[in-house]
Design an enzyme around this catalytic site. Sequence first.
Site, PDB file in Angstrom:
ATOM      1  N   ILE A  27       0.844  -1.199   0.000  1.00 39.33           N
ATOM      2  CA  ILE A  27       0.000   0.000   0.000  1.00 39.33           C
ATOM      3  C   ILE A  27       0.881   1.250   0.000  1.00 39.33           C
ATOM      4  O   ILE A  27       2.039   1.204   0.421  1.00 39.33           O
ATOM      5  CB  ILE A  27      -0.956  -0.017   1.221  1.00 39.33           C
ATOM      6  CG1 ILE A  27      -1.982   1.112   1.141  1.00 39.33           C
ATOM      7  CG2 ILE A  27      -0.191  -0.021   2.524  1.00 39.33           C
ATOM      8  CD1 ILE A  27      -3.087   1.032   2.192  1.00 39.33           C
ATOM      9  N   CYS A  28       0.340   2.334  -0.482  1.00 40.13           N
ATOM     10  CA  CYS A  28       0.974   3.648  -0.546  1.00 40.13           C
ATOM     11  C   CYS A  28       2.120   3.603  -1.562  1.00 40.13           C
ATOM     12  O   CYS A  28       1.895   3.275  -2.715  1.00 40.13           O
ATOM     13  CB  CYS A  28       1.418   4.105   0.838  1.00 40.13           C
ATOM     14  SG  CYS A  28       1.662   5.888   0.949  1.00 40.13           S
TER      15      CYS A  28
END
Length: 114
Positions: A27-28
């Site tokens: 994620i990110c």
Amino acid sequence: ATNLKEHKQLADVLRQQAEAGRMIGAICAAPMVLGTMGLLQGRRATCYPGVEHTLHGAEYTGQLVTVDGNIITGEGPAAAFPYAYTLLAMLVGHDKAEEIQIAMRYKHLMAEGS
């Protein structure tokens, strides 16, 4: 994410997971690790805006959460809950994940936000 990208043991584990067809999540900015390793080749993926150039060979979706087979990617901090509930549904089933969303008041929050 840049430090993770340089971590050899992490790369070894990710390769093993990929070869075994096990779930891999990022994620990110972390999907850059998968992209630079070539694990996103021919896949759909998302990441923090501005990092999409590191998703080598992937189709960038721009979605909060993207699932392509065993690889689950999330856009950024605001995607943390949708990302977590997507993973939870994959691990314990949709019904149980929804039960937890309700118990944690996530469903209520999302209903008020619409």
